[in-house]
Design a protein around this motif. Structure first.
Motif, PDB file in Angstrom:
ATOM      1  N   TYR A  72      43.364  36.440  23.100  1.00  0.00           N
ATOM      2  CA  TYR A  72      42.110  37.418  23.524  1.00  0.00           C
ATOM      3  C   TYR A  72      42.788  38.579  24.135  1.00  0.00           C
ATOM      4  N   LEU A  73      42.584  39.845  23.544  1.00  0.00           N
ATOM      5  CA  LEU A  73      43.044  40.757  24.449  1.00  0.00           C
ATOM      6  C   LEU A  73      42.195  42.032  24.735  1.00  0.00           C
ATOM      7  N   ALA A  99      54.728  43.897  22.708  1.00  0.00           N
ATOM      8  CA  ALA A  99      53.854  45.014  21.971  1.00  0.00           C
ATOM      9  C   ALA A  99      52.923  45.301  23.277  1.00  0.00           C
ATOM     10  N   LEU A 100      52.680  44.576  24.293  1.00  0.00           N
ATOM     11  CA  LEU A 100      51.859  44.966  25.289  1.00  0.00           C
ATOM     12  C   LEU A 100      52.380  46.232  26.169  1.00  0.00           C
ATOM     13  N   HIS A 104      42.196  36.765  37.885  1.00  0.00           N
ATOM     14  CA  HIS A 104      42.025  38.006  36.940  1.00  0.00           C
ATOM     15  C   HIS A 104      41.010  37.895  36.087  1.00  0.00           C
ATOM     16  N   VAL A 105      40.289  36.605  35.843  1.00  0.00           N
ATOM     17  CA  VAL A 105      39.166  36.684  35.079  1.00  0.00           C
ATOM     18  C   VAL A 105      37.976  37.459  35.351  1.00  0.00           C
ATOM     19  N   THR A 106      37.805  38.274  34.654  1.00  0.00           N
ATOM     20  CA  THR A 106      36.363  39.018  34.987  1.00  0.00           C
ATOM     21  C   THR A 106      35.219  38.670  34.134  1.00  0.00           C
ATOM     22  N   ASN A 107      33.874  39.129  34.702  1.00  0.00           N
ATOM     23  CA  ASN A 107      32.772  39.011  34.135  1.00  0.00           C
ATOM     24  C   ASN A 107      32.855  39.508  32.702  1.00  0.00           C
ATOM     25  N   LEU A 108      33.461  40.672  32.321  1.00  0.00           N
ATOM     26  CA  LEU A 108      33.564  41.328  31.239  1.00  0.00           C
ATOM     27  C   LEU A 108      34.114  40.580  30.369  1.00  0.00           C
ATOM     28  N   ASP A 109      35.194  39.720  30.661  1.00  0.00           N
ATOM     29  CA  ASP A 109      35.980  38.937  29.686  1.00  0.00           C
ATOM     30  C   ASP A 109      34.869  37.674  29.369  1.00  0.00           C
ATOM     31  N   ILE A 110      34.484  37.177  30.222  1.00  0.00           N
ATOM     32  CA  ILE A 110      33.511  36.008  29.998  1.00  0.00           C
ATOM     33  C   ILE A 110      32.414  36.355  29.061  1.00  0.00           C
ATOM     34  N   ALA A 116      44.149  51.452  31.135  1.00  0.00           N
ATOM     35  CA  ALA A 116      44.308  50.399  32.407  1.00  0.00           C
ATOM     36  C   ALA A 116      45.142  49.308  31.546  1.00  0.00           C
ATOM     37  N   ALA A 117      45.867  48.379  32.605  1.00  0.00           N
ATOM     38  CA  ALA A 117      46.543  47.436  32.128  1.00  0.00           C
ATOM     39  C   ALA A 117      45.670  46.455  31.204  1.00  0.00           C
ATOM     40  N   PRO A 118      46.535  46.174  30.133  1.00  0.00           N
ATOM     41  CA  PRO A 118      45.762  45.292  29.342  1.00  0.00           C
ATOM     42  C   PRO A 118      45.515  43.673  29.669  1.00  0.00           C
ATOM     43  N   VAL A 119      44.344  43.207  29.349  1.00  0.00           N
ATOM     44  CA  VAL A 119      44.012  41.763  29.897  1.00  0.00           C
ATOM     45  C   VAL A 119      44.414  40.701  28.685  1.00  0.00           C
ATOM     46  N   MET A 120      45.110  39.953  28.743  1.00  0.00           N
ATOM     47  CA  MET A 120      45.560  39.077  27.657  1.00  0.00           C
ATOM     48  C   MET A 120      45.377  37.642  28.175  1.00  0.00           C
ATOM     49  N   ILE A 121      44.349  36.648  27.395  1.00  0.00           N
ATOM     50  CA  ILE A 121      44.021  35.451  27.747  1.00  0.00           C
ATOM     51  C   ILE A 121      44.358  34.591  26.503  1.00  0.00           C
ATOM     52  N   ARG A 122      44.902  33.310  26.746  1.00  0.00           N
ATOM     53  CA  ARG A 122      45.034  32.475  25.636  1.00  0.00           C
ATOM     54  C   ARG A 122      43.655  31.953  24.873  1.00  0.00           C
TER      55      ARG A 122
END
Lengths: 448, 448
Positions: B368-369, B425-426, B230-236, B437-443
């Motif tokens: 990171y959200l 919260a999410l 689920h790690v996308t380029n957008l997040d990177i 869209a579904a939120p993306v949450m990364i530590r």
């Protein structure tokens, strides 16, 4: 659970650290090793001296001979430092067949061959994890973890004081002597820092690592060593412009290996390390060792190379190992496959009778050369001619503009050349009338 | 010199690597360990299959039971992989009192407790250096080199395939699936890469390291795991703008330690690592482990975590250790202080009966959200309200300009919050009409 009585000889920084660490984690250590450890004696020069740790009065003694001789002492931990007394302590203990743990790199580098021989003859062990790179268990890694490997290349940043000074010079742009003075003030350098800044401490560690890796006794006298006193801010700045950082680098390279002789190259000197190499990022008091094994490939080990606590971690690991080996010996169950040290892995001198370190003059390397020259027509031609006559190639040149004085720096990056050829060329270059000061030559390593 | 007969069960990538490495350095290994090693049998599923190494016909067998049973077999090296057959091989060998060397992290993570128990009961050894981080001798480092330390914090990049994919995504800006396909083509990822990219391989290694470090059996089922799908380029890209790289990070943190119970936090998940932390620089197929010992301080170990050669280096080191221990057992001189494994160091389950991994919901971290929201007045207010109601603080916000579409990304960096609070919260945020869209949450980890 069986018990082992440990005599600690010497209680300065490292000894105090060992005592504190043992107080903190003795339960854990004993459970993990399956052995009860009892400090039976701590020998100090002056029992009344103020120290950073409180020692129980009943344990403190002032005569190391009594402590080592005591039949109750099973294990001797030598943390005296220096070579003279330390050697006597270790020799006496080994002579009595008692295993010894030491953090003393100077002692091992100077007398390791005879001490290991003595341990072998007396069927006991000499443990020295703490002697190289403090808390990083590099001795265990080389001897056991990477046992199946030959070691074509080992590079190390092995002196925290030098690395701290060079890092700070780079960050602050201040010169060597002011950073050294500051380091001495805040405890990152000894008041007599010459062992460190002259490269001797790194030299001792390099000799031990080289012996371990290549299976013959490498004497420090055979290793070329330069300290960091002659590294200037000017050089750090030019190196930076060229994409390098200057580190005091130990390198141990395998050069030839056949049935008759093992030839290695071993040096300790300031070296230009490219920014993109992992060792360029090792800053401050940290140590790092980059080990290339022929099977495992490239590996890196990093941690604090000195200080009471990091060194204590290594000493305690050795105490546990020595304790376990020693109980076996006491049972008469010494491992017959490893007769030399009482520990289960062969000591590093077991492999080769004939090993050789190639002479510094025969080392081939890239170099950074900083000349101080007259800013006049023909200067470059004269220098380039001398280099060409010694078949030395130039890979790049920086001659900064804007200097008003008649003397300007001229930086030459040199393709692979032998030290001999470089020395010959530099002798002639120094005598050119356009050259105004002694040339500065620093090794460049591309780790290839 | 005494001799040990070794049966190698399984000859895929690792088995072939071990055979080749042994061919290359057998002399050296035998001299260093002081023992002669003889491969007496190599068991393969299909003796006629083409392999990347040539095996001598006389050594090749196809029935592992025969090889393990053979009274001449002193030592069994299990390199079958998977859990089903491998478990039978290891159980049978241990049942016969024969020591076993294995590289099988999945087997140990699933059945390690019963296998170590079996080894203990049969007074023999189970060696597993190769099961974690390939060529890096991290098991030896934790168990022996850092024996005197408690381990408040251990962080690891333990899966080379995931690290390769994330590094390449960062460099190339391409998405997960195309980099995965390319990695499969050039051999950096298995054709079925799910064990790797779903985080299970890293999970198995994390369970082993956590057990080693904290002295109780940590089951993989108790460790929270997320893969990298689920790690996308957008997040990177956003992480990069914020000063982080995304790594699949294992973290093992000590939370509470008293006489009754040891509580740890153990997780495997994509994590934002600040650029200035050493682990951010570990690229490609390399593994690295950052170990904080309470005495030694911070240390780092880095090397190739997989591949035939790196893994072979670890297997051979274990073969030597097992051989030495095994000869002692054959002499009836087994070390009585370490009754559990035949090796001189206590196995990791000897310390604590009661240990516990805290639930994922109770983990407190920065996050990171990334939300996908309507670019309309009031959006931020609605989201901020939900976070505030769950006592979740925002440390920074990026809302990039210039998007023409009605949906835009909104990046929130969250102060320390529990996963439970975040999930609550999410759930509400996801139901807001402005969230598309579904939120993306990364530590996010600051390693403090």
């Amino acid at each position: 659970m069986r018990q082992l009585n440990v005599a600690i000889i010497g209680c300065g920084t490292v000894g105090g650290g060992v005592w504190q660490a043992l107080r903190r984690n003795q339960d854990l250590l004993e459970k993990r090793a399956g052995i009860r450890l009892r400090v039976s004696c701590i020998v100090v020069k002056d029992p009344d001296k103020k120290r950073f740790v409180r020692l129980p009065k009943r344990l403190v003694g002032s005569d190391w001979k009594v402590a080592v001789d005591d039949p109750k002492t099973d294990l001797v931990v030598e943390l005296v430092g220096g070579v003279a007394t330390a050697r006597k302590v270790v020799e006496k203990a080994l002579g009595l067949g008692k295993p010894v743990v030491t953090a003393n790199k100077a002692l091992l580098a100077a007398h390791g061959d005879s001490l290991f021989e003595k341990a072998k003859n007396r069927q006991t062990g000499l443990y020295f994890e703490a002697s190289v790179a403090g808390g990083i268990p590099i001795v265990k890694v080389l001897r056991e973890g990477l046992l199946a490997n030959r070691f074509p290349r080992i590079y190390g940043i092995l002196n925290g004081t030098c690395n701290y000074i060079l890092s700070r010079m780079q960050e602050e742009g201040e010169d060597f002597s002011s950073i050294l003075a500051e380091a001495q003030l805040n405890g990152y350098a000894e008041s007599d820092a010459s062992l460190d800044v002259n490269g001797l401490d790194a030299l001792h560690k390099t000799a031990i690592l080289a012996s371990l890796a290549h299976g013959f006794w490498v004497s420090p006298g055979d290793i070329h060593v330069e300290g960091i006193r002659h590294v200037t801010n000017l050089d750090i700045g030019f190196a930076d412009r060229l994409g390098y950082r200057i580190k005091l680098l130990s390198s141990i390279l395998s050069r030839k290996q056949d049935r008759d002789v093992t030839e290695i190259q071993a040096t300790v000197c300031p070296t230009l390390v490219p920014y993109n190499h992992g060792l360029a990022d090792i800053d401050g008091v940290f140590n790092a060792i980059n080990v290339h094994g022929d099977i495992v490939g490239e590996t890196l080990y990093c941690g604090q190379g000195a200080g009471a606590e990091a060194t204590a971690s290594a000493v305690l690991s050795d105490i546990a190992a020595a304790a376990l080996d020693s109980l076996k010996l006491a049972d008469g169950t010494a491992e017959p496959t490893a007769p030399c040290s009482g520990c289960q892995w062969q000591p590093f001198t077991a492999l080769t009778q004939n090993g050789k370190v190639i002479a510094w003059e025969d080392v081939v390397s890239k170099f950074y050369l900083r000349l101080t020259v007259t800013d006049a027509p023909g200067t470059m031609a004269q220098i380039a001619n001398v280099l060409a006559e010694n078949t030395i190639g130039i890979s790049s040149i920086i001659q900064p503009e804007g200097h008003e004085s008649s003397s300007v720096p001229l930086i030459l990056m040199i393709h692979d050349a032998s030290v001999r050829a470089m020395n010959q060329a530099l002798k002639r270059i120094r005598n050119l009338s356009v050259v105004k000061a002694a040339p500065v030559m620093i090794r460049v390593d591309h780790f290839q």
